[in-house]
Design a protein around this motif. Structure first.
Motif, mmCIF file in Angstrom:
data_model
loop_
_atom_site.group_PDB
_atom_site.id
_atom_site.type_symbol
_atom_site.label_atom_id
_atom_site.label_comp_id
_atom_site.label_asym_id
_atom_site.label_seq_id
_atom_site.Cartn_x
_atom_site.Cartn_y
_atom_site.Cartn_z
ATOM 1 N N THR A 167 36.239 23.674 63.756
ATOM 2 C CA THR A 167 37.503 23.243 64.534
ATOM 3 C C THR A 167 38.311 24.215 64.964
ATOM 4 O O THR A 167 38.954 24.552 63.524
ATOM 5 C CB THR A 167 37.901 21.928 64.759
ATOM 6 O OG1 THR A 167 37.365 21.250 64.623
ATOM 7 C CG2 THR A 167 38.619 21.781 66.421
ATOM 8 N N ALA A 187 34.707 32.906 73.693
ATOM 9 C CA ALA A 187 34.232 31.212 74.224
ATOM 10 C C ALA A 187 32.910 30.779 74.215
ATOM 11 O O ALA A 187 32.550 30.047 73.396
ATOM 12 C CB ALA A 187 35.032 30.786 75.773
ATOM 13 N N GLY A 188 32.345 31.143 74.976
ATOM 14 C CA GLY A 188 30.761 31.430 74.992
ATOM 15 C C GLY A 188 29.897 31.572 73.430
ATOM 16 O O GLY A 188 29.158 30.867 72.655
ATOM 17 N N ALA A 191 31.302 29.004 71.236
ATOM 18 C CA ALA A 191 29.952 27.779 71.683
ATOM 19 C C ALA A 191 28.821 27.456 71.266
ATOM 20 O O ALA A 191 28.303 26.129 70.241
ATOM 21 C CB ALA A 191 30.879 27.380 72.789
ATOM 22 N N LYS A 192 28.521 28.909 71.332
ATOM 23 C CA LYS A 192 27.255 28.546 70.725
ATOM 24 C C LYS A 192 27.175 29.059 69.565
ATOM 25 O O LYS A 192 25.803 28.336 68.156
ATOM 26 C CB LYS A 192 26.240 30.483 70.730
ATOM 27 C CG LYS A 192 25.670 30.326 71.976
ATOM 28 C CD LYS A 192 24.742 30.876 71.954
ATOM 29 C CE LYS A 192 23.906 32.237 73.628
ATOM 30 N NZ LYS A 192 24.074 32.741 74.648
ATOM 31 N N THR A 196 33.397 24.056 67.346
ATOM 32 C CA THR A 196 35.134 22.899 68.373
ATOM 33 C C THR A 196 36.275 23.726 68.995
ATOM 34 O O THR A 196 37.066 24.073 68.288
ATOM 35 C CB THR A 196 34.694 21.808 67.808
ATOM 36 O OG1 THR A 196 34.152 21.023 67.522
ATOM 37 C CG2 THR A 196 35.676 20.679 69.145
#
Ligand SMILES: Cc1cc2nc3c(=O)[nH]c(=O)nc-3n(C[C@H](O)[C@H](O)[C@H](O)COP(=O)(O)OP(=O)(O)OC[C@H]3O[C@@H](n4cnc5c(N)ncnc54)[C@H](O)[C@@H]3O)c2cc1C
Length: 401
Positions: A167, A187-188, A191-192, A196
């Motif tokens: 996280t 951010a993408g 996320a992949k 978190t």
């Protein structure tokens, strides 16, 4: 016979090594570099040390000129009036000129429990302490990375790619330096990787315990390993030695990097505050600042007026694990623009940059005086800012560098 000049460089990081190598241009200059470790720490790879993909050290023989004498010790105090430094082992080393390049480390978190339960990674020793803690934690352990500047992002991505449950607590915006487009890309990718990301002001950390992190909005996140990457501080050597510093403790200098107290002392890298308007703490600034500091000393020895700072930035290059990265381009005066390169090519560029750093140092070791990047024009915006601070109106509207 020409008189010999003794120059002592404190700190064998990017700035100190560049300065020491460059100073060997003159045969009549003896250069002593004082550093606490016998190996060069490639700090921009410390998140890789934590993740296990790189040792983050380089043999000094690869990056330091043969004429530089390396003393493995810590400077405990600078005696500016006596022109000498006292070492932790009790000895003293005299100098004619001193380069202050002690770099940076972790900032005091100032959050209850953080100093006790969170692991900083700003120095080699800190990153080394975290490594066995992660090795001992089960693969499913909740890992919390606090701080979403480049160090936090790189660490979170590195650990997530290694299979950790991560996280990233931003305490504000993700990657404050990044352009919104670049931020979306980061951010993408996070996320992949399964990271978190918690952002926004309500995610400021208010307390750290042995097994949790508390946020400003009252949330409590279970955290078996908490890593603290929010902010850098600097060693207090200049303060302890009675030299003028900015509020953080960086040595105050003029635009030639000469201490405002003493023309025999120059500063470079993260621990320098030229005109009280320090550059972004970065390797990107430290190497040119090291070259500039050496040029200032060499000018003084030659009886010439030293040139002033001419710093230019390219952007910010952030790794997102081993398979992706981002090169966020910026104006020369260090403000991000819309354009970036991401994905695999971003990772390749980042690796190229990391290798290029040690190549710059090695080249300067082999051919002192060959480094030129600190001479690239790019200081107009800085001059404008300094003029504005002094209440002077620029005679002509200078174009931003
Ligand atoms: C994980 C991580 C990733 C990073 N990634 C990037 C990046 O991608 N790009 C970028 O531009 N920057 C990056 N940085 C920041 C960059 O590493 C620093 O800004 C840079 O190291 C500053 O260089 P420096 O020469 O001023 O100091 P340092 O590299 O910190 O070197 C200072 C040296 O001085 C020594 N020293 C300190 N006190 C004393 C003393 N009293 N006596 C003798 N020696 C002393 C220290 O031990 C150290 O060896 C990253 C930092 C971290 C932690």
């Amino acid at each position: 016979m020409a008189e010999n000049t003794d120059v002592v460089v404190i700190g064998g990081g990017y700035a100190g090594v560049m300065a020491a190598n460059r100073l060997t241009q003159r045969e009549d200059v003896t250069v002593t570099l004082i550093n606490p470790r016998p190996t060069f720490v490639h700090r921009v790879r410390l998140h890789q040390l934590v993740g296990g993909s790189h040792g983050a050290v380089v043999d000094y023989r690869e990056v330091l000129g043969e004429r530089v004498r390396l003393v493995v010790d810590t400077v405990a105090r600078i005696d500016a009036a006596g022109r000498s430094v006292t070492l932790a082992d009790g000895g003293t080393v005299g100098y004619d000129y001193l380069v202050y390049a002690v770099g940076s480390g972790s900032a005091d978190p100032g959050v209850p429990g953080a100093a006790e339960f969170a692991y900083p990674i700003a120095t080699f020793e800190e990153a080394g302490r975290l490594r066995p803690v992660l090795d001992a934690a089960p693969a499913t352990a909740a890992v919390t990375v606090v701080g979403a500047g480049p160090t936090g992002i790189e660490t979170a991505a590195e650990l997530a790619e290694a299979g950790r449950a991560v996280t990233l607590v931003c305490g504000g915006v993700l990657g404050p330096y990044l352009h919104p487009r670049g931020r979306r890309s980061v951010a993408g990718r996070l996320a992949k990787l399964g990271v978190t990301v918690l952002d926004g002001p309500e995610t400021k950390v208010t307390a750290v315990t042995r097994d949790a992190v508390r946020l400003a909005d009252g949330r409590e996140l279970p955290s078996q390993v908490t890593i603290w990457t929010a902010g850098f501080g600097v060693p207090d050597l200049a303060v302890r030695s009675g030299l003028s510093t900015d509020a953080l403790g960086r040595l105050l200098t003029d635009e030639t990097l000469t201490s405002t107290d003493d023309a025999r002392i120059v500063a470079a890298g993260d621990s320098a505050a030229p005109s009280g308007l320090p550059l972004r703490m970065s390797c990107q600034a430290a190497i040119p600042l090291g070259a500039r500091a050496a040029d200032t000393v060499l000018s003084r020895i030659a009886g010439e007026q030293p040139a002033t700072l001419n710093q230019t930035f390219a952007g910010q290059c952030v790794s997102l694990g081993r398979r992706a990265g981002i090169f966020q381009f910026a104006h020369r005066y260090d403000v991000a623009v819309w354009f970036h390169i991401d994905g695999r090519l971003g990772a390749r560029i980042k690796e190229f940059v990391c290798k290029g750093i040690t190549t710059h140092l090695a080249d300067e070791a082999g051919k002192p005086g060959s480094y030129r990047l600190h001479l690239v024009s790019g200081g107009a915006k800085r001059r404008q800012l300094l003029q504005a601070e002094r209440g002077e109106v620029p005679a002509t509207a200078e174009r931003a560098a």
